[in-house]
Structures are given as C-alpha cells and as structure tokens.
Design an enzyme around this catalytic site. Structure first.
Site, short mmCIF file in Angstrom:
data_model
loop_
_atom_site.label_atom_id
_atom_site.label_comp_id
_atom_site.label_asym_id
_atom_site.label_seq_id
_atom_site.Cartn_x
_atom_site.Cartn_y
_atom_site.Cartn_z
N GLU A 198 -11.22 0.46 -3.65
CA GLU A 198 -10.47 0.91 -2.47
C GLU A 198 -9.31 1.79 -2.91
O GLU A 198 -9.14 2.09 -4.09
CB GLU A 198 -9.95 -0.30 -1.69
N ASP A 214 0.82 -1.21 0.00
CA ASP A 214 0.00 0.00 0.00
C ASP A 214 0.85 1.27 0.00
O ASP A 214 0.70 2.13 0.87
CB ASP A 214 -0.95 0.01 1.21
#
Length: 515
Positions: A185, A16
């Site tokens: 997301e 991420d």
C-alpha cells in the site's frame, strides 16, 4: 541518542503523512477518518516545527461521513504542487474498503479547496506524480486481480489529466510488493536522474509495518524490486522499542538539497498505544542503489529539540462526521445539544482534541443540567464502541457525577458520586491508566480508574487514537451548554513518567531553521 528520546514532529493521531515543498515552505496532510473538519494541513520551514494552517475538507458539503465507523472515512491523502496549484487526492473508506477516491485543488493550502471531484479509481492510498515532461500519473493500491498474484494487493497506475481532473488511458499493474504474501500500500513515485523510484508500505499497520521500494526506467515500468527492501522498519527492534509500526513514507527535498522522509509510527506503553499513529522525521541519503533511510543507523533517531504537543500549542478541535455548532470565548466552550449519542454512528454534539502525550490532565467546569433528559460530559473517546464519559447528571432528587464505560453498546457505571451545580471535572493519565474524577477544594479526587489498554488500538481495534473532549447530549430544541475553563496540560505534581516516554526535549541539531 537513546531510543527513549525519539519524539514525533506532529504528535497525536495524524497517520499516513504526505508532504510537498513550495519555495521554503513544506506542507503536510494526514488522514482524518471521520473527524471533521477533515485532512488537516500543516506548514513548516524546518520540517520539525509544524503549524496547522487549515483543513482540506472544511466544507461539510465536500465530504459525506454519515453512518461510518470512526476508523473509516478519509484515508491516506497525498499532497502535491504543480504549476501554481496544490492537489490532494484521498479515499473515503467504508467497512475498511475504499468507497470512492477524490481529488481537490487549491492555490493556497490554507484554503479554500475546490469541491472534490470523484475519480474513476478503485482501492485506497491514491498518489500523484508530476513528471518533468509535463505528464502526470496516478497510483493507488487495490485487491490483486491476477490468479498468480504473489500477495493480496497490487499497485496500479493510470495517467492523470490535471486540467480536467480525470484519469485516462490504460490501467497498468506495476508492482505487487517486495514481501510475498503481504499487503502492499501507500505508493509514491519519485524521479532521481533517469530512474523512477516507487516507495510503498508493507507488512500491515502493526509491528511488521515497513517501507519497501522498486525502480524502473519509466513511470509505467517494468519495476524491479529493490533487493534492500525493507528500507526502513522497526519490526526487528522487538516489543521494547519506544517507537513501533514505522512505515508509510513520503519524501521531500529541502531548499538546500537534503532529502527527508516523513513516516508514521506509534509510541506504545506496555505494548499498547493510545495516541494513534504519529508523524516522525527521518533523514535520507541517495546512493546508486536508491534512497537510504537513517544512514548509518537504520532506525528513527529524532530530532529531539522541539516540543511536540507543547501545552501552548493550538488545539485542533474536531467533531465526528460533520460540523458541531459551538462557540469559544477564551477557554469557555458553548456547545449545542444533539440527540445522537457517542455510541451511535450519527453526529453527536461532541468536540474533541487528539491526545498527544501519555501524561496529561484534561479538565473543565461543567454545569448540572436543568432536566434529567440532557447532560454534558468530559469524554476519553476511542471510537463509538469504546469510550469513557464523566457527566454531571440531575436526577429527581439530586445532582451526581457519573462515570460510565461504553463498550460495544453496553453501558457500565464505574462510579457515581454526589455532585454540584457547577462541578470541576478532570481526566488524568500517567500513560498506564486513565483516572476520572473531580477537583474539590483544589485537590483532585479520583472517582474511577481504567487501564489505558482499554482505550488502546490494540484492545479496541481500528486505526485512531484517543480524543479528549466535551459532549452535550439532549433534545436539539434544548438550550446550549457552556463548560468553563477547558484546560489541557502535560504534567502535574508527582505525576510518574511511563517507561519509554521521553524526558522533556533538549537542544540538538535539526535539518533547518525557521518556523
């Protein structure tokens, strides 16, 4: 460039990625789950060579990880810079859902960071966007609320007061993704001219992971799905692709005006990955329709001129769920004991480093304990439900080296061999298996071997890679243990290279020069 030569710019479990630039320096933060200290911060001049400069969550009073599964904890941070301050927003997850979202600030990304402030936000994957008019916006993803939603999730937006560190104004659902029926997301907002570009990730974090996009004329929308979505994915390359699960992009402009994306991806061997999700670099160009990832290629291609995971790279040693009392003297590690075991959700006396390559040898000289109720061990740790430990154990009559597989709370002894009061233990891997053994007379003797898939995300579940470390379990009142000459190397004589693993890096072009 052959696909097999693709290398990450930050190796090992650093998923991420989020990036921003201040002057000539780029700053990167990544998820840290229940590892402590949390949210490592890396710095680079050229986007290729990164050095860790600190952690956002270095103060144990700033984060509560007690009782959490290893793959819960601190998820998907975003780093931004505005008016002399760095801002990081992140989520703490529990049972794979967002429990709370926080923001923290620092004048220097190396720290110290301010005590985190909890935001009135739900969901996961928070992000900030500072517009040219001085207004700031917060985005995140949550479960879709509308009955007519096209997928299970939606991206929402609120205004952010960067003075009071709070959200205000209405909550606006701005996009539900480009791919019907999948979770959207990792939202990030950017402005290019008069157009606002919203990047997101869809398809899950496995093989179907992808970068998708939408555009609008205002940050509040309405947003129109970019019909070119997905803009980047490796889902179409098949099971043999050397890098898979590519997605979760964040963009940054260099001082020369070039745009690059940092994305996550995995390097599997035989269909399974043990290193976790790593950081890869992708060139981006801008066309009238929006960003183009890897122009002319459409997939990751490098760079290959750096030594990600080099033997002399400083290790980022982490504990689980909180600080671990320890001392380093050169390569000797002294570790306080703790009663919590690695199979618990407590705070074990464990210090580990991320496995960042397929082939390695991790070794240390471990002393035998004075009593049977305590022991020190070398560990290949996936999560609290799946790991292999190799301990020097004292029984009533003798000392043995015991290799144990922990699987869902079950304890299976894989090997038990005679040991010594000071025993050189070693864990080796060729990418397809892990060998646990001892070094005797300079030669490695394998005691037990396990298939690498057993410690992979595909088999063990979760979101993390393997940690290689030292554990010391025993009553808290007993003495510390010192393991000597802790080493981690990436090769040894005769070690095979798994199919798909890159050869040592060669010289090639890169986006910049410097650190």
């Amino acid at each position: 460039m052959p696909a097999a030569e693709i290398r990450p710019v930050v190796a090992g479990c650093h998923p991420d990625p989020s990036v921003c630039r201040v002057g000539e320096d780029h700053y990167l933060v990544t998820s840290s789950f229940t590892y402590f200290p949390g949210l490592p911060v890396h710095r680079s001049r050229d986007l290729v060579r990164w050095e860790r400069v600190g952690h956002v969550l270095a103060d144990p009073d700033h984060v509560d990880l007690d009782g959490l599964d290893v793959s819960d904890g601190v998820w998907a941070p975003t780093i931004r810079h505005h008016d002399g301050l760095f801002y990081v927003v992140y989520t703490v997850a529990e049972d794979r859902r967002g429990r709370a979202t926080f923001v923290t600030t620092a004048a220097d990304p190396a720290g110290p960071w301010s005590p985190p402030v909890r935001l009135d936000a739900e969901g996961i994957d928070p992000s900030l966007f500072f517009d040219v008019d001085g207004r700031a916006w917060f985005t995140a993803t949550r479960d879709a609320l509308a009955a007519d939603a096209t997928g299970p999730a939606e991206i929402y937006l609120r205004e952010f007061d960067h003075q009071s560190l709070s959200l205000f104004g209405p909550t606006r659902v701005i996009w539900r993704g480009a791919v019907t029926g999948t979770w959207v997301e990792a939202p990030h907002l950017y402005r290019r001219g008069d157009v606002y570009h919203l990047l997101a990730a869809e398809g899950g974090t496995e093989r179907n992971h992808a970068v998708t996009a939408a555009t609008a004329s205002a940050p509040t929308g309405p947003y129109t799905t970019d019909p070119r979505s997905p803009l980047l994915t490796h889902r179409h390359l098949g099971a043999g692709a050397s890098v898979q699960n590519v997605g979760h992009a964040d963009l940054v402009d260099t001082p020369t005006g070039d745009t690059w994306a940092l994305v996550l991806g995995v390097r599997p061997v035989d269909g399974a990955h043990n290193l976790g999700r790593e950081v890869f670099l992708v060139p981006v160009s801008w066309e009238p329709e929006g960003p183009v990832f890897a122009p002319g290629v459409g997939a990751l291609t490098g760079p290959d001129d750096h030594a990600a995971g080099a033997d002399d790279a400083p290790a980022d040693w982490v504990g689980l769920r909180g600080p671990v009392p320890h001392r380093w003297r050169g390569r000797d590690l002294s570790l306080a004991p703790a009663p919590d075991g690695l199979a618990s959700r407590g705070r074990p006396a464990f210090l580990g480093r991320r496995q960042d390559r397929h082939r390695f040898a991790f070794a240390a000289t471990v002393p035998a304990p004075a009593s049977p109720e305590k022991h020190a061990a070398l560990v290949a740790f996936q999560n609290q439900d799946r790991f292999v430990s190799q301990s020097v154990v004292r029984s009533a009559d003798d000392v043995v080296v015991e290799t144990v597989l922990w699987d869902g709370g079950a304890r299976t002894v894989l090997a038990e061999r005679p040991g010594a009061d000071r025993q050189r233990l070693e864990i080796r891997s060729d990418g397809r298996s892990y060998a646990f053994g001892a070094v005797v007379g300079g030669d490695f003797e394998a005691h037990a071997t396990v298939d690498a898939r057993l410690l992979s995300t595909e088999d063990a579940g979760g979101f993390v890679g393997v940690l290689l470390g030292v554990a010391h379990q025993g009553p808290a009142t007993t003495p510390w243990v010192t393991v000597e000459d802790v080493t981690y190397t990436g090769s040894w004589a005769g070690a095979p290279r798994p199919a798909g693993e890159p050869a040592p890096p060669s010289c090639a072009g890169r986006p910049g020069t410097g650190r």
